[in-house]
Design a protein around this motif. Structure first.
Motif, PDB file in Angstrom:
ATOM      1  N   ALA A   1      32.329   1.990  24.746  1.00 35.09           N
ATOM      2  CA  ALA A   1      33.502   1.261  25.235  1.00 35.09           C
ATOM      3  C   ALA A   1      33.105   0.248  26.302  1.00 35.09           C
ATOM      4  O   ALA A   1      33.588  -0.884  26.320  1.00 35.09           O
ATOM      5  N   TYR A   2      32.215   0.646  27.203  1.00 33.15           N
ATOM      6  CA  TYR A   2      31.754  -0.285  28.240  1.00 33.15           C
ATOM      7  C   TYR A   2      31.024  -1.473  27.623  1.00 33.15           C
ATOM      8  O   TYR A   2      31.192  -2.616  28.048  1.00 33.15           O
TER       9      TYR A   2
ATOM     10  N   GLU B   1      33.171  -8.563  25.330  1.00 36.13           N
ATOM     11  CA  GLU B   1      34.395  -9.362  25.346  1.00 36.13           C
ATOM     12  C   GLU B   1      34.442 -10.274  26.565  1.00 36.13           C
ATOM     13  O   GLU B   1      34.792 -11.456  26.467  1.00 36.13           O
ATOM     14  N   LEU B   2      34.069  -9.727  27.723  1.00 38.09           N
ATOM     15  CA  LEU B   2      34.052 -10.549  28.931  1.00 38.09           C
ATOM     16  C   LEU B   2      33.032 -11.678  28.824  1.00 38.09           C
ATOM     17  O   LEU B   2      33.281 -12.802  29.276  1.00 38.09           O
ATOM     18  N   GLU B   3      31.895 -11.376  28.214  1.00 36.60           N
ATOM     19  CA  GLU B   3      30.872 -12.413  28.047  1.00 36.60           C
ATOM     20  C   GLU B   3      31.359 -13.508  27.112  1.00 36.60           C
ATOM     21  O   GLU B   3      31.129 -14.699  27.366  1.00 36.60           O
ATOM     22  N   ASP B   4      32.055 -13.125  26.024  1.00 37.10           N
ATOM     23  CA  ASP B   4      32.596 -14.117  25.101  1.00 37.10           C
ATOM     24  C   ASP B   4      33.639 -15.002  25.794  1.00 37.10           C
ATOM     25  O   ASP B   4      33.652 -16.227  25.618  1.00 37.10           O
ATOM     26  N   ARG B   5      34.491 -14.384  26.582  1.00 40.86           N
ATOM     27  CA  ARG B   5      35.496 -15.165  27.310  1.00 40.86           C
ATOM     28  C   ARG B   5      34.847 -16.101  28.317  1.00 40.86           C
ATOM     29  O   ARG B   5      35.301 -17.238  28.512  1.00 40.86           O
ATOM     30  N   TRP B   6      33.797 -15.637  28.943  1.00 41.64           N
ATOM     31  CA  TRP B   6      33.070 -16.487  29.899  1.00 41.64           C
ATOM     32  C   TRP B   6      32.447 -17.685  29.203  1.00 41.64           C
ATOM     33  O   TRP B   6      32.514 -18.812  29.701  1.00 41.64           O
ATOM     34  N   ARG B   7      31.846 -17.447  28.029  1.00 38.56           N
ATOM     35  CA  ARG B   7      31.235 -18.560  27.282  1.00 38.56           C
ATOM     36  C   ARG B   7      32.303 -19.558  26.829  1.00 38.56           C
ATOM     37  O   ARG B   7      32.089 -20.771  26.870  1.00 38.56           O
TER      38      ARG B   7
END
Length: 201
Positions: free
Chosen positions: A58-59, A65-71
Motif C-alpha cells: 500500500a505504501y 501515485e504521489l510521484e506520478d502527480r509530481w511529474r
C-alpha cells in the motif's frame, strides 16, 4: 423382646466385594468447585489483517501515485513557462512593430526634405541627412532594415508596384525607382517598398 429381623453376618471381605466398581473420581484440574464448567482457554489472537507485506504494498502504491502527480505537475509547469515565453515574445514583437511604425512618418518627412532641399546650405542638408540616417539605424537595430534598392528583381513580398515604365537601360521586371523605402522582412515587415518596375517586351 428379640429382633425378628435377621441379617447374615458380613465379613470385611464381603463388604469389599460389594462396593461399586465405578466410583467417580473428582478431577482436580477440571473441577471448578462451584458446579460450573471451567472457562475455555483463550484462542490465539489472529494476526493483523494484511500483515506487513500488504502494508508495504500500500505504501509503494501511494508513493507511486504521489510521484506520478509530481511529474504531471512539473510537466504542466514547464508547459506554462513555455507558453508564457511565447506570449511574451509575441508582445515584444508587437511593441517593437508599433514603435517602429511610429518612426515612419518622420522618416518620410526627412526623405522629402532631402529630396526638395535644392540650393539649401550644405550644413542644413547634412544635418537632415544625419538625422535620417540615425532613425534608419534605430529601425535596423529593432529588426526592421531599410529597403530602397534599385536594379533588383521585383519581389511582391518586398515591393509594391505603383507603375510599370518603359526603360531601355533596365532589365524587364526589375525595380527602376523607389518612391518610398520599405522596412522589415517577412513576418516582421512594417511595409513594402513602393516602386516602379521596368516593362517587359
Amino acid at each position: 423382646m428379640a429382633n425378628d429381623s435377621w441379617e447374615p453376618d458380613r465379613s470385611p471381605e464381603d463388604a469389599l466385594e460389594t462396593e461399586p466398581e465405578d466410583t467417580p473420581h473428582s478431577d482436580p484440574v477440571s473441577s471448578a468447585g462451584d458446579g460450573t464448567d471451567p472457562a475455555p482457554a483463550p484462542a490465539p489472537a489472529p494476526e493483523a489483517a494484511g500483515g506487513p507485506e500488504s502494508d508495504g504494498a500500500a505504501y509503494t502504491a501511494e508513493l507511486q501515485e504521489l510521484e506520478d502527480r509530481w511529474r504531471h505537475a512539473l510537466a504542466d509547469l514547464d508547459n506554462l513557462r513555455k507558453r508564457h515565453a511565447r506570449e511574451l515574445e509575441r508582445e515584444r514583437t508587437a511593441e517593437r512593430s508599433r514603435t517602429a511604425a511610429a518612426f515612419l512618418p518622420v522618416l518620410d518627412n526627412l526623405e522629402l526634405a532631402l529630396a526638395h532641399s535644392g540650393p539649401a546650405p550644405d550644413a542644413v542638408v547634412e544635418g537632415v541627412r544625419a538625422v535620417r540616417d540615425q532613425a534608419v539605424n534605430i529601425l535596423d537595430l529593432l529588426g526592421y532594415p531599410r529597403h530602397a534598392e534599385t536594379g533588383v528583381v521585383f519581389d511582391p513580398a518586398r515591393h509594391e508596384a505603383v507603375a510599370v515604365v518603359q526603360d531601355p537601360d533596365a532589365e524587364p521586371g526589375t525595380v527602376v525607382e523607389v518612391l518610398r523605402p520599405g522596412y522589415g522582412d517577412g513576418e516582421r515587415q512594417l511595409r513594402p517598398a513602393t516602386v516602379t518596375v521596368a516593362k517587359g517586351d
